[in-house]
Enzyme design. Sequence first.
Site, mmCIF file in Angstrom:
data_model
loop_
_atom_site.group_PDB
_atom_site.id
_atom_site.type_symbol
_atom_site.label_atom_id
_atom_site.label_comp_id
_atom_site.label_asym_id
_atom_site.label_seq_id
_atom_site.Cartn_x
_atom_site.Cartn_y
_atom_site.Cartn_z
ATOM 1 N N SER A 109 -4.708 -1.547 -0.687
ATOM 2 C CA SER A 109 -4.977 -2.781 -1.408
ATOM 3 C C SER A 109 -6.450 -3.148 -1.282
ATOM 4 C CB SER A 109 -4.131 -3.913 -0.830
ATOM 5 O OG SER A 109 -4.544 -5.144 -1.376
ATOM 6 N N SER A 110 -6.976 -3.811 -2.314
ATOM 7 C CA SER A 110 -8.377 -4.239 -2.255
ATOM 8 C C SER A 110 -8.605 -5.243 -1.135
ATOM 9 C CB SER A 110 -8.787 -4.861 -3.592
ATOM 10 O OG SER A 110 -8.016 -6.007 -3.840
ATOM 11 N N CYS A 111 -7.540 -5.937 -0.696
ATOM 12 C CA CYS A 111 -7.772 -6.978 0.310
ATOM 13 C C CYS A 111 -7.909 -6.417 1.721
ATOM 14 C CB CYS A 111 -6.725 -8.072 0.235
ATOM 15 S SG CYS A 111 -5.087 -7.502 0.538
ATOM 16 N N TYR A 138 -1.963 -7.779 7.819
ATOM 17 C CA TYR A 138 -1.580 -6.883 6.724
ATOM 18 C C TYR A 138 -2.632 -5.783 6.570
ATOM 19 C CZ TYR A 138 -0.994 -5.785 1.720
ATOM 20 O OH TYR A 138 -0.845 -5.171 0.510
ATOM 21 N N LYS A 142 -2.273 -1.704 6.754
ATOM 22 C CA LYS A 142 -2.569 -0.875 5.576
ATOM 23 C C LYS A 142 -3.667 0.147 5.881
ATOM 24 C CE LYS A 142 0.163 -2.052 2.384
ATOM 25 N NZ LYS A 142 0.911 -1.058 1.623
ATOM 26 N N HIS A 181 1.409 -14.711 -4.712
ATOM 27 C CA HIS A 181 -0.032 -14.686 -4.959
ATOM 28 C C HIS A 181 -0.414 -15.780 -5.953
ATOM 29 C CE1 HIS A 181 0.574 -10.474 -3.456
ATOM 30 N NE2 HIS A 181 -0.483 -10.833 -2.777
HETATM 31 N N1 LIG Z 1 1.024 -7.278 -5.662
HETATM 32 C C1 LIG Z 1 -0.264 -7.028 -5.565
HETATM 33 O O1 LIG Z 1 -1.103 -7.772 -6.075
HETATM 34 C C2 LIG Z 1 -0.743 -5.809 -4.831
HETATM 35 C C3 LIG Z 1 -2.115 -5.576 -4.818
HETATM 36 C C4 LIG Z 1 -2.585 -4.473 -4.152
HETATM 37 C C5 LIG Z 1 -1.713 -3.634 -3.525
HETATM 38 N N2 LIG Z 1 -0.388 -3.857 -3.541
HETATM 39 C C6 LIG Z 1 0.476 -2.933 -2.813
HETATM 40 O O2 LIG Z 1 1.529 -2.455 -3.607
HETATM 41 C C7 LIG Z 1 2.676 -2.244 -2.793
HETATM 42 C C8 LIG Z 1 3.883 -2.946 -3.389
HETATM 43 O O3 LIG Z 1 3.588 -4.324 -3.525
HETATM 44 P P1 LIG Z 1 4.431 -5.264 -4.498
HETATM 45 O O4 LIG Z 1 3.515 -6.306 -4.965
HETATM 46 O O5 LIG Z 1 5.192 -4.446 -5.466
HETATM 47 O O6 LIG Z 1 5.431 -5.934 -3.464
HETATM 48 P P2 LIG Z 1 6.900 -6.510 -3.729
HETATM 49 O O7 LIG Z 1 7.038 -6.935 -5.137
HETATM 50 O O8 LIG Z 1 7.158 -7.512 -2.654
HETATM 51 O O9 LIG Z 1 7.814 -5.255 -3.511
HETATM 52 C C9 LIG Z 1 7.956 -4.681 -2.266
HETATM 53 C C10 LIG Z 1 9.078 -3.692 -2.337
HETATM 54 O O10 LIG Z 1 9.250 -3.127 -1.032
HETATM 55 C C11 LIG Z 1 10.613 -3.235 -0.679
HETATM 56 N N3 LIG Z 1 10.737 -3.349 0.760
HETATM 57 C C12 LIG Z 1 10.112 -4.219 1.580
HETATM 58 N N4 LIG Z 1 10.511 -4.028 2.839
HETATM 59 C C13 LIG Z 1 11.396 -3.023 2.814
HETATM 60 C C14 LIG Z 1 12.175 -2.366 3.799
HETATM 61 N N5 LIG Z 1 12.082 -2.735 5.083
HETATM 62 N N6 LIG Z 1 12.986 -1.365 3.426
HETATM 63 C C15 LIG Z 1 13.090 -0.993 2.132
HETATM 64 N N7 LIG Z 1 12.387 -1.565 1.140
HETATM 65 C C16 LIG Z 1 11.560 -2.582 1.486
HETATM 66 C C17 LIG Z 1 11.098 -4.475 -1.371
HETATM 67 O O11 LIG Z 1 12.507 -4.487 -1.408
HETATM 68 P P3 LIG Z 1 13.300 -5.886 -1.570
HETATM 69 O O12 LIG Z 1 13.308 -6.124 -3.029
HETATM 70 O O13 LIG Z 1 14.640 -5.625 -1.024
HETATM 71 O O14 LIG Z 1 12.537 -6.905 -0.786
HETATM 72 C C18 LIG Z 1 10.432 -4.291 -2.720
HETATM 73 O O15 LIG Z 1 11.148 -3.367 -3.503
HETATM 74 C C19 LIG Z 1 2.337 -2.737 -1.411
HETATM 75 O O16 LIG Z 1 1.993 -1.660 -0.608
HETATM 76 C C20 LIG Z 1 1.138 -3.604 -1.644
HETATM 77 O O17 LIG Z 1 0.290 -3.598 -0.535
HETATM 78 C C21 LIG Z 1 0.132 -4.941 -4.193
#
Ligand SMILES: NC(=O)c1ccc[n+]([C@@H]2O[C@H](COP(=O)([O-])OP(=O)(O)OC[C@H]3O[C@@H](n4cnc5c(N)ncnc54)[C@H](OP(=O)(O)O)[C@@H]3O)[C@@H](O)[C@H]2O)c1
Length: 314
Positions: A109-111, A138, A142, A181
């Site tokens: 992630s950028s953060c 976090y 990461k 967010h």
């Molecule tokens: N959103 C952003 O702006 C952003 C920006 C940069 C990077 N990222 C990166 O992208 C990735 C995904 O982020 P996201 O925004 O898609 O997050 P999200 O919408 O919260 O999705 C997270 C996913 O992980 C699953 N999960 C969490 N804990 C788990 C566990 N213990 N066992 C199995 N599954 C689990 C969740 O399942 P449940 O549905 O059951 O909770 C969900 O499917 C992360 O690595 C994040 O750092 C996101």
Amino acid sequence: MSLLGSRIFVAGHTGLVGSAIVRRLQAAGATTLLLRSRVQLDLRDQAAVERFFAAETPQYVFLAAATVGGIEANRSRPAEFLRDNLQIQTNVIDAAYRHGARKLLFLGSSCIYPRDAAQPMREECLLTGALEPTNEWYAIAKIAGLKMCQAYRREFGFDAVSAMPTNLYGPGDNFSLQGSHVLPALLRKCDEAVRSGAQAVEVWGTGKPRREFLYVDDLADACLHLMQHYSDEGPVNVGWGVDVSIQELAVQIARVVGFQGQLRFDPSRPDGSPRKLLDVSRLSALGWRPRVDLAQGLAATYEWFRNHRGQLRL
Ligand SMILES: NC(=O)c1ccc[n+]([C@@H]2O[C@H](COP(=O)([O-])OP(=O)(O)OC[C@H]3O[C@@H](n4cnc5c(N)ncnc54)[C@H](OP(=O)(O)O)[C@@H]3O)[C@@H](O)[C@H]2O)c1
């Protein structure tokens, strides 16, 4: 064998990123997607992850499962952000390697770049300065994930790559006011204000910080591109390449939602980093460009939001 004809595990397929990767893979004709909900497979559970990989032997892994959230969630749940993410990524990366996966893509992630990194942020600025304190738990986890991918590549020759997305938004986002967010939180607040007739919407912070936003389907497309065309140890930034102030973002969201009242900034709430913009030249050189600009992406996200009122993550 090509990616699309292989057994592909999308970890976190119910999330914002994972669901977009699944949509993209399905649209491209992927034949065998391995998907497990958190209830079926808690990725923090090493023994369960081991059983899954031994039984299913995925050939490609998109690691989009993580404990994520905004400033308030990071502040109030530091142990979970650190522990869960270390456990999930360690279990999945190690099992993927030991059970013969051809390739794994890890989501950074950028953060996790230093708080005061020169803008726009190049991949080389990782670990060159102090982290943003509001999300250091976090970030530490990461960074360990990124380093684990590099270490497994160096020591074991495992083809693990890392993408570094900017702030993402789109269908499937988390619209909770405490845990989400800035963009989905503002979209929901403006929507609620329109529906209730409220005259003002509160926006956390001064409105001055600048952020970059990428529509999640663009990110998913970039993830497939990296899976197919990139094999090296450096992380790759994935962004739109242009930032906006939170105030400008709030105005755009209000316009899309049709909220005509006042946007009231609350400077007593934390701002986070003053600016976060990615240098996307490495990804551009790999031949990839985003397609969905902020106006188009906000309109598509709000349309999805309105069509899924009963199923939103709130
Ligand atoms: N959103 C952003 O702006 C952003 C920006 C940069 C990077 N990222 C990166 O992208 C990735 C995904 O982020 P996201 O925004 O898609 O997050 P999200 O919408 O919260 O999705 C997270 C996913 O992980 C699953 N999960 C969490 N804990 C788990 C566990 N213990 N066992 C199995 N599954 C689990 C969740 O399942 P449940 O549905 O059951 O909770 C969900 O499917 C992360 O690595 C994040 O750092 C996101």
